[in-house]
Structure formats: structure tokens, C-alpha cells
Design an enzyme around this catalytic site. Structure first.
Site, PDB file in Angstrom:
ATOM      1  N   LYS A   3      -3.647   3.539  -2.508  1.00 47.34           N
ATOM      2  CA  LYS A   3      -4.891   4.271  -2.714  1.00 47.34           C
ATOM      3  C   LYS A   3      -4.818   5.578  -1.934  1.00 47.34           C
ATOM      4  CE  LYS A   3      -7.959   0.215  -3.029  1.00 47.34           C
ATOM      5  NZ  LYS A   3      -7.107  -0.847  -2.443  1.00 47.34           N
ATOM      6  N   ASP A  11       0.813  -1.211   0.000  1.00 49.71           N
ATOM      7  CA  ASP A  11       0.000   0.000   0.000  1.00 49.71           C
ATOM      8  C   ASP A  11       0.852   1.269   0.000  1.00 49.71           C
ATOM      9  OD1 ASP A  11      -2.372  -1.331  -0.149  1.00 49.71           O
ATOM     10  OD2 ASP A  11      -2.839  -1.228   1.985  1.00 49.71           O
ATOM     11  N   MET A  37      -9.725   8.347   8.791  1.00 47.51           N
ATOM     12  CA  MET A  37     -10.076   8.992   7.514  1.00 47.51           C
ATOM     13  C   MET A  37     -11.195  10.020   7.676  1.00 47.51           C
ATOM     14  SD  MET A  37      -9.894   5.492   5.223  1.00 47.51           S
ATOM     15  CE  MET A  37     -10.763   4.538   6.490  1.00 47.51           C
TER      16      MET A  37
END
Length: 267
Positions: A63, A41, A176
Site C-alpha cells: 500500500k 507489504d 506517516m
């Protein structure tokens, strides 16, 4: 299906921890050093990528907001393909793979296709970032429980059980949640938490670039905006935030990475 006689190795779904490379577990280290293919990642520390053996295939699957190098479906299919080719495959994910890391989805896909997998837990962003910021998630006098939510949603006004989340006896950790921070703070106040309730934002937690903003529900959104914090940023809302000043240490003894902190305190 794999070719006849081809040995199939378990796919290792590994949690790399929140950023400090020294927080990698021994099991994760062993599997990563023996990998023949690694799907990793965006937030993996370079020191961990250096552990990948020379000659091993590397696949970047990072991402960020609205930017995906690979779709989740493509990642799932790649893991199956690597396993069926007889490769010792590692899926390297930040934090813990089962806490907002889609590790469960990837494990489900592997199981559906009869691929054996090994889940290697990692130190979560919540536990790592809070510890390095001097904010215990639970405390006998301040918080009897802790809840994790993701702030990455389409409509935070209606997607959460706000009456339940606005609990002064609990610690709320928001992954997030930077984009929706103004809404999150407003809703928690609307459903009963006081405006001066402690809140903190931690950017790049456990790394030398760590920044911590300590504020209140009323001011946290404006303070974060003024400080120009960017993802990855973890939000902690709860009375335990009040311990930051007493428990935070800018230098960690015997650590190769020594996080520094920029702190703003408002009331």
C-alpha cells in the site's frame, strides 16, 4: 470451514523491522524460511524476500498513499483462505505489526473466523530509525516519556489532543506525517512548544539510503520540502533530537547495510 482431516497451521503475522534486513528476529527468520505462502507489504527488503522458499506462493499486498494493490478486506480474506487450505502462511509486515501496521485488525479477523495465529513482534520504525539516527527516544535529562501518533489523518487540526501533545518533557514520534507536517508543526507551536524546539525527519531509516534532516519546529516543514524527502519518513519532535550530532554514526560496524546521512541543521 477446512476440509475434514486438513491440518490448519497458525498464520504467522511477522514484523520485518524498519528496513535493515539484519534486524529480523530469529523467530521471524525461522517461520519465513518454512513458509508455504507469504503475503508481504511494499517496504519489505529484497534480502528478506530471498528467504522465502522456492515454490512458496507470494502475494504482494503493498500500500502507498491512495494506491492499494489489495484492500484490507481482501488481505484478511486471503489469510483465512490460505490457512483453511492447510498452507503455512506468513503475513510479512514492515516494522512491528501492532504499531500502525494493521496487525491487530488482521488478527481480529482471523480470530473471528476461528483461525489460530502467531504474532511475531518486529523492531519498530520508531526504535530502529531513531537509533540509527543517533536520537534516543527517552533520556533521563531530556525526555521522560515517548508518544506515537499517526499523521495520516483527514483533519489533523481537530483529530489530536494538541495541548497534551505539546509537551516539552516528552518525545513525539509521528508515523506517516509527511503530508501534514506543516499543520503538525504549526499546532505544536500554537499550543506552547517554542519555535526553536528540536525536530527531525528520517527518510528510509536503517537502510543505506537513510537521510536525516535536523531542524526546529519553525523550519522543519520548509527544510523537509527543500530536501525533497519522500515516504517513508518518520518524524521525531523533542529535546532528544539535540543529541543527534553527538550520537550519530554514519557507519555501523559489522553491518551489511551501512546507512549514510544527509543532514541539514537550522535554528
Amino acid at each position: 470451514m477446512p476440509k475434514a482431516g486438513k491440518k490448519i497451521y497458525p498464520v504467522a503475522i511477522i514484523g520485518a523491522g524498519p528496513g535493515d534486513p539484519e534486524l529480523l528476529t530469529l523467530k521471524a527468520h525461522r517461520l519465513l524460511c518454512a513458509a508455504e505462502a507469504v503475503v508481504y507489504d511494499r517496504l519489505i527488503p529484497p534480502e528478506l524476500l530471498d528467504l522465502i522458499p522456492k515454490g512458496a506462493a507470494r502475494f504482494f499486498a503493498g500500500k502507498s498513499c491512495k494506491q492499494h494493490v489489495m484492500t484490507q478486506e481482501e488481505i484478511n480474506e486471503l489469510l483465512v483462505s490460505l490457512a483453511r487450505a492447510g498452507r503455512k502462511a506468513v503475513r510479512l509486515k514492515g516494522g512491528d505489526p501492532f504499531i500502525f501496521g494493521r496487525g491487530g485488525e488482521e488478527a481480529e479477523y482471523l480470530a473471528k473466523h476461528n483461525i489460530v495465529f502467531d504474532i511475531v513482534p518486529g523492531i519498530s520504525s520508531a526504535s530502529g530509525c531513531s537509533a540509527y539516527a543517533g536520537i534516543p527516544l527517552t533520556h533521563r535529562d531530556l525526555a521522560s516519556s515517548v508518544r506515537y501518533i499517526t499523521g495520516h489523518c483527514k483533519n489533523p487540526d481537530t483529530e489530536f489532543d494538541w495541548p497534551s501533545l505539546a509537551d516539552a518533557s516528552s518525545t513525539l514520534v509521528v508515523y506517516m506525517g509527511l503530508a501534514n507536517l506543516p499543520i503538525i508543526a504549526r499546532k505544536l507551536i500554537e499550543y506552547g512548544l517554542p519555535e526553536n524546539f528540536p525536530a527531525a525527519a528520517i527518510q528510509d531509516g536503517t537502510t543505506p539510503q537513510q537521510r536525516v534532516i535536523v531542524s526546529t519546529l519553525k523550519n522543519i516543514a520548509s527544510d523537509v520540502k527543500a530536501a525533497q524527502l519522500e515516504p517513508p519518513t518518520l518524524l521525531i519532535i523533542g529535546r532528544v533530537v539535540s543529541l543527534h550530532k553527538a550520537l550519530h554514526r554514519s557507519k555501523k560496524p559489522n553491518s551489511a547495510t551501512q546507512p549514510t546521512t544527509s543532514v541539514a541543521v537550522t535554528s
